[in-house]
Design a protein around this motif. Sequence first.
Motif, mmCIF file in Angstrom:
data_model
loop_
_atom_site.group_PDB
_atom_site.id
_atom_site.type_symbol
_atom_site.label_atom_id
_atom_site.label_comp_id
_atom_site.label_asym_id
_atom_site.label_seq_id
_atom_site.Cartn_x
_atom_site.Cartn_y
_atom_site.Cartn_z
ATOM 1 N N GLY A 102 113.508 6.708 124.423
ATOM 2 C CA GLY A 102 112.364 6.445 125.292
ATOM 3 C C GLY A 102 111.111 7.168 124.850
ATOM 4 O O GLY A 102 110.000 6.694 125.088
ATOM 5 N N PHE A 103 111.280 8.310 124.206
ATOM 6 C CA PHE A 103 110.133 9.098 123.782
ATOM 7 C C PHE A 103 109.410 8.456 122.602
ATOM 8 O O PHE A 103 108.179 8.477 122.552
ATOM 9 C CB PHE A 103 110.582 10.522 123.420
ATOM 10 C CG PHE A 103 109.447 11.448 123.108
ATOM 11 C CD1 PHE A 103 108.720 12.015 124.135
ATOM 12 C CD2 PHE A 103 109.100 11.742 121.799
ATOM 13 C CE1 PHE A 103 107.665 12.870 123.871
ATOM 14 C CE2 PHE A 103 108.047 12.587 121.517
ATOM 15 C CZ PHE A 103 107.331 13.163 122.561
ATOM 16 N N VAL A 104 110.135 7.866 121.679
ATOM 17 C CA VAL A 104 109.519 7.285 120.481
ATOM 18 C C VAL A 104 108.529 6.166 120.836
ATOM 19 O O VAL A 104 107.408 6.163 120.324
ATOM 20 C CB VAL A 104 110.602 6.817 119.473
ATOM 21 C CG1 VAL A 104 110.009 5.967 118.375
ATOM 22 C CG2 VAL A 104 111.314 8.026 118.893
ATOM 23 N N PRO A 105 108.863 5.189 121.705
ATOM 24 C CA PRO A 105 107.867 4.156 122.036
ATOM 25 C C PRO A 105 106.619 4.726 122.712
ATOM 26 O O PRO A 105 105.508 4.268 122.434
ATOM 27 C CB PRO A 105 108.609 3.219 122.990
ATOM 28 C CG PRO A 105 110.028 3.448 122.735
ATOM 29 C CD PRO A 105 110.171 4.866 122.292
ATOM 30 N N ILE A 106 106.792 5.707 123.569
ATOM 31 C CA ILE A 106 105.623 6.306 124.225
ATOM 32 C C ILE A 106 104.786 7.074 123.208
ATOM 33 O O ILE A 106 103.558 7.039 123.250
ATOM 34 C CB ILE A 106 106.063 7.179 125.413
ATOM 35 C CG1 ILE A 106 106.561 6.261 126.516
ATOM 36 C CG2 ILE A 106 104.939 8.075 125.901
ATOM 37 C CD1 ILE A 106 107.074 6.929 127.737
ATOM 38 N N PHE A 107 105.438 7.732 122.259
ATOM 39 C CA PHE A 107 104.716 8.431 121.203
ATOM 40 C C PHE A 107 103.933 7.438 120.335
ATOM 41 O O PHE A 107 102.781 7.678 119.980
ATOM 42 C CB PHE A 107 105.684 9.249 120.350
ATOM 43 C CG PHE A 107 105.022 10.042 119.275
ATOM 44 C CD1 PHE A 107 104.329 11.196 119.590
ATOM 45 C CD2 PHE A 107 105.082 9.620 117.953
ATOM 46 C CE1 PHE A 107 103.694 11.927 118.594
ATOM 47 C CE2 PHE A 107 104.451 10.338 116.956
ATOM 48 C CZ PHE A 107 103.757 11.501 117.281
ATOM 49 N N ILE A 108 104.531 6.310 120.028
ATOM 50 C CA ILE A 108 103.842 5.271 119.243
ATOM 51 C C ILE A 108 102.654 4.722 120.028
ATOM 52 O O ILE A 108 101.574 4.496 119.474
ATOM 53 C CB ILE A 108 104.828 4.156 118.836
ATOM 54 C CG1 ILE A 108 105.833 4.687 117.816
ATOM 55 C CG2 ILE A 108 104.097 2.939 118.292
ATOM 56 C CD1 ILE A 108 106.989 3.761 117.539
ATOM 57 N N PHE A 109 102.851 4.516 121.326
ATOM 58 C CA PHE A 109 101.769 4.070 122.209
ATOM 59 C C PHE A 109 100.583 5.031 122.138
ATOM 60 O O PHE A 109 99.439 4.611 121.970
ATOM 61 C CB PHE A 109 102.324 3.965 123.637
ATOM 62 C CG PHE A 109 101.299 3.771 124.705
ATOM 63 C CD1 PHE A 109 100.725 2.534 124.917
ATOM 64 C CD2 PHE A 109 100.929 4.827 125.520
ATOM 65 C CE1 PHE A 109 99.786 2.352 125.916
ATOM 66 C CE2 PHE A 109 100.000 4.654 126.521
ATOM 67 C CZ PHE A 109 99.423 3.411 126.721
ATOM 68 N N PHE A 110 100.851 6.316 122.226
ATOM 69 C CA PHE A 110 99.780 7.314 122.189
ATOM 70 C C PHE A 110 99.112 7.372 120.823
ATOM 71 O O PHE A 110 97.885 7.412 120.742
ATOM 72 C CB PHE A 110 100.324 8.692 122.565
ATOM 73 C CG PHE A 110 100.177 8.985 124.011
ATOM 74 C CD1 PHE A 110 99.108 9.719 124.473
ATOM 75 C CD2 PHE A 110 101.096 8.515 124.910
ATOM 76 C CE1 PHE A 110 98.952 9.978 125.811
ATOM 77 C CE2 PHE A 110 100.954 8.766 126.253
ATOM 78 C CZ PHE A 110 99.873 9.501 126.710
ATOM 79 N N THR A 111 99.894 7.404 119.780
ATOM 80 C CA THR A 111 99.287 7.515 118.455
ATOM 81 C C THR A 111 98.470 6.274 118.109
ATOM 82 O O THR A 111 97.443 6.389 117.435
ATOM 83 C CB THR A 111 100.344 7.774 117.365
ATOM 84 O OG1 THR A 111 101.342 6.766 117.428
ATOM 85 C CG2 THR A 111 100.955 9.145 117.512
#
Length: 176
Positions: A102-111
């Motif tokens: 779950g953290f990876v998609p949110i991290f991609i969203f932010f970056t």
Amino acid sequence: MTRFIKTLSFVVFLLIISFPIWEDNTKFLMNKFNRAEDSNDPFDSRSDKWNLRLTEFQTSPIFGIGFASVSVIDQTSLEKLKGIIEPGSSWLSVLSMTGILGFVPIFIFFTSHFTFLFRLKTSGENIASYLGSLFLLFTLHMLFEGYIFASGAFLFFLFMAFPRNIRRVQTSKNLS
């Protein structure tokens, strides 16, 4: 700039003059500062919650412990009567509740939004600095407040509306 400084000085002056009127409303905040000072930990109210989120993440690092969940060992983050979960940090709550998946998609969203803002800034858009500073404020503020999954919280609505506003800048620029 002179007008801004005059206005800011006037507001500060009004706050100082009116302090005796609203001083009683700051007792909770003052107690919190005193408690943090006594414990010699500047993050006194958050340290326990951060440690619990890290412990939860370590129990299930890939999938997390479950969306909108806290561990049963954590009684400080859960108010059973109100149904409120206080995770202490948005980033750690994403990590502990949804794990790495779950953290990876949110991290991609932010970056992706950071890279868009950087490209917008290099193209000479004046609004890019403003939007970038707001986005950075949200990103850093989410270290200390856990509202990324709080769908009824005011900051959640501001945060979720923010990417749409960034994309509107891009759309209006392309139409010009």
